[in-house]
Design a protein around this motif. Sequence first.
Motif, mmCIF file in Angstrom:
data_model
loop_
_atom_site.group_PDB
_atom_site.id
_atom_site.type_symbol
_atom_site.label_atom_id
_atom_site.label_comp_id
_atom_site.label_asym_id
_atom_site.label_seq_id
_atom_site.Cartn_x
_atom_site.Cartn_y
_atom_site.Cartn_z
ATOM 1 N N SER A 170 7.373 3.664 5.311
ATOM 2 C CA SER A 170 8.688 3.028 5.222
ATOM 3 C C SER A 170 9.753 4.045 4.856
ATOM 4 C CB SER A 170 8.649 1.901 4.197
ATOM 5 O OG SER A 170 9.925 1.335 4.037
ATOM 6 N N TRP A 171 9.386 4.924 3.936
ATOM 7 C CA TRP A 171 10.307 5.993 3.509
ATOM 8 C C TRP A 171 10.580 6.975 4.652
ATOM 9 C CZ3 TRP A 171 8.424 11.146 2.000
ATOM 10 C CH2 TRP A 171 9.443 11.981 1.504
ATOM 11 N N THR A 231 13.834 0.559 -6.063
ATOM 12 C CA THR A 231 12.982 1.660 -6.507
ATOM 13 C C THR A 231 12.058 2.175 -5.413
ATOM 14 O OG1 THR A 231 12.946 0.627 -8.702
ATOM 15 C CG2 THR A 231 11.362 2.395 -8.299
ATOM 16 N N PRO A 232 12.374 3.298 -4.785
ATOM 17 C CA PRO A 232 11.453 3.906 -3.835
ATOM 18 C C PRO A 232 10.273 4.558 -4.571
ATOM 19 C CG PRO A 232 13.414 5.233 -4.062
ATOM 20 C CD PRO A 232 13.628 4.019 -4.899
ATOM 21 N N ILE A 233 9.151 4.606 -3.919
ATOM 22 C CA ILE A 233 7.926 5.121 -4.541
ATOM 23 C C ILE A 233 7.614 6.512 -4.001
ATOM 24 C CG2 ILE A 233 5.488 4.646 -4.993
ATOM 25 C CD1 ILE A 233 7.413 2.571 -6.132
ATOM 26 N N GLY A 234 6.952 7.360 -4.849
ATOM 27 C CA GLY A 234 6.604 8.724 -4.448
ATOM 28 C C GLY A 234 5.354 8.778 -3.576
ATOM 29 N N PHE A 235 5.029 9.966 -3.111
ATOM 30 C CA PHE A 235 3.932 10.143 -2.158
ATOM 31 C C PHE A 235 2.922 11.189 -2.645
ATOM 32 C CE2 PHE A 235 6.541 7.661 0.477
ATOM 33 C CZ PHE A 235 7.813 8.207 0.529
ATOM 34 N N PRO A 290 0.830 -1.213 0.000
ATOM 35 C CA PRO A 290 0.000 0.000 0.000
ATOM 36 C C PRO A 290 0.859 1.255 0.000
ATOM 37 C CG PRO A 290 -0.838 -1.585 1.577
ATOM 38 C CD PRO A 290 0.475 -2.125 1.094
ATOM 39 N N LEU A 291 0.360 2.304 -0.652
ATOM 40 C CA LEU A 291 1.100 3.549 -0.797
ATOM 41 C C LEU A 291 1.467 4.144 0.552
ATOM 42 C CD1 LEU A 291 2.225 5.811 -2.525
ATOM 43 C CD2 LEU A 291 -0.057 6.827 -2.595
ATOM 44 N N LYS A 292 0.488 4.125 1.484
ATOM 45 C CA LYS A 292 0.766 4.702 2.797
ATOM 46 C C LYS A 292 1.919 3.974 3.478
ATOM 47 C CE LYS A 292 -1.361 6.023 7.180
ATOM 48 N NZ LYS A 292 -2.572 6.026 8.018
#
Length: 857
Positions: free
Chosen positions: A12-13, A197-201, A5-7
């Motif tokens: 995590s970031w 690959t880290p994901i944006g928010f 999940p994005l959240k």
Amino acid sequence: MPETPLKNKIISWLKGFDYWFQYVGKRLLEGEGINDALIDITYEFFKEDYGLKTIESERENIAFNEIEIDAAAVVENLQLQLIKDIENVNALAAGQSIPISPNLTIIYGGNGTGKSGYIRLLNNAFSSRGDKQILQNVFSGATAGEPTCKFTFQSTAAPYDLAYPLQKANLEFSQYSVFDTHSIRAILEQDNKLDFTPIGFEFFEKVLQLYEAVKAKLYSEIKTNRPINEFEKFFVNDNAIKNAITNLSANSNEEELNVLGTYTEEDATKLAELIAKREELKALDIPKRIAELQKLLSQLVEFISRQQAILDCLKPEDIEHYKLLITSFHKFQELAKQEGINSLEEYNIEALGSNEWKEFIKASKNYASVIEANRNEIIYPSDKDNCLFCLQPITEKENLLINSYWNLLTSEAEGELNRIIKAIRDLEKRLKGLPPSKFDETTTLFEYINLADATFAEKWKDIVSSSETSRQNIISNLSNINLDLEMASFTVSTTEMNEIDAKIKAAIDELFQKNPAAELAELERQIQLLTDKSLLNKLLEQVLIFVAAHKWAAKAESSASAFNTKSITIKQGELFTTHITEKYTQTFTNECQILNAPKVVQISQKNARGSTLRKLQVAGMVANSILSEGEQRAISLADFLTEVQMNPNNKGVFFDDPITSQDHHRREKIAERLVGLASQKQVIVFTHDIAFFIRLKISAEITDTPLSYTTIRNTGGTPGVINPQLPWIVQPVKARIGTLKDMLVRLKKIEKEESEDEYLFAAKSWYSLLREAWERAVEERLLKGVVERFSFGIQTQKIKKIIVTEDLINEIETGMTESSKWVHDAAAGLNPTPPDTTKAESDLKFFEDFAAKCVTA
């Protein structure tokens, strides 16, 4: 596999950031808007996290509210245990296995052993930018199949195998990375993205708005903490202090400033001495000083000449001679009286026998001789002669008296007495004729020597005084022909003054060579430095406050990199900018520092199709167009190490000769860095450099880092054969004994089955290795490893273990002699017979016994 999940990705970031960003991130994630109160508290937390402010109160624990997910994207507690069943990779031997240590694994392979083939396989199997070209065996006519191998992993359960390339998509293969020579060009020249690959928010707009507000507060405070340098005007002399004050900034070293500004009593004393010396040097008239020293040298030469002449007359044997003359005078004087003077007593002559009376008689005789010469040598007195003194006619009685006088003068005792008197008068004249020497406080020579050596000067002052006293006493005794006054003797010599002579001459030479202008300039420089040091000491507290303010401002400005203002429209790019860049740069900088790599390299990034790419640059140019080859490799290695550390999923790294083109200083740093990394993840190093192999091994042993090692060999023309045995050059004594025993078995076979020449060649080779084993035993056993070849240090803590006995030395000499005489070429006429294997076995046993004895000796 379900999508995270994005959240949870954002959380995590966020967890990778400092407290301040986690704090505000949680509040923004939970829907709170930007307001002054949030900006203020965020700014305070930010300053605390970046060391810009002391933490004032206990912080609340941040508990994120994550969304439940079904599976993790990594294999936890993963370890690679074995690489095996290699097939169809270049010309590598099939079926080989390489065991992998949980910490450090060192794999040594010389040129042509197949090391590159293994690296290419690993580049294909794991994450790598290196050389992935796997060729078929060009020396085999058979058609090769697809390159394959198996990797044995273990996580929380039992070990399991994964096949390459069949199972390449498994997560395990993404958790290991490879660095080789080809990786360097890719890292330096290409735009690279992270291998994870880290994901944006979705909340980045709020983050950016908060960033700008907090950054504005930060720069406002930075401005107030950058005062103008008002100290420069006080320091005008060109020296280290002026340089330090002129360049006062955040980069100033407070410790160095403290050292420069520490002004002690010793410094004050030294300054006074330097000023006095400067004034003395200014007033120094070198030609005049040279003339004074030359005059002093002349005085010394004259003094030595005069004093030595006096001392030469005062030796113990001379004093005895003077005493003997005086004693002899009295002895012969008495004899002369007995021989002639007694016969004159009837004449009742006053002062008969006195020196004056004798002189009177001598003068009379001389006068009589003149008369005799004038009258054809008729003897005086003769008939009708008158008295020489009263001119009255001489009667027979007077005639007898005068002849008695003449007889007295010609007596033997009187002759000897006259000789002694003459000798005494000659000595008296000689001693009186000696020029006296003077050596006391009234002479410049005494003053000069007294300054240099007061004891020596006082000694010679006494010698000069007492020797002159003795000389005058002797003169008086000789003059009076008595021993009334003491006559002291001397055994000293003025050769003791030779050192003074040499010193004066050296001083003259030094003055001839002296450059007062250069010396004055140096004195002035030292005076200026100490004067400035005194001034800085008074201003030091203010200077340190100034530097502290600028350091705070610089540190604060550096921390502003947290407020990256790049576009947040691209989720992936913004993630890299706000989460990765700072930590990546910091880690990269730290790695550069550890590896002594240039610190001029910047990481440039750009966004492209949802990915953030990075490139290493120097002054806006590609790094490899500026840096040397060694620097390029060091920078590339630092970047690789940064990337694997930034990837929380990475479990291990492979390196292929990471020290190529590096000097010995950086090789040591690389060895230490890789061993340190092995305490965090698995590190596997392939190398053909035996010195680097040893560096790694020693560094691991020093830090108690578990390690294993093996070798890749070319056996019978087939590369890639894995052999756990170390190469001969690095084998310890125990391993070499085993190797020599194995070779002895083969040597026995050659002895039985081959020609004499074949056996000679084999025996010479075996004895050559035995000789090398003796040399290694001296390093390892006798010297207990204090000094070893290829080692980059001297193990001084082992010195206390060294015990060297005469028996051990004799055994070494015997063993080296026995092994060496079969190695060197011999004259053909000698036709030496090589030792048989029984002798070789005996020599090996002798070496083995020595090795065992030396360990416990």
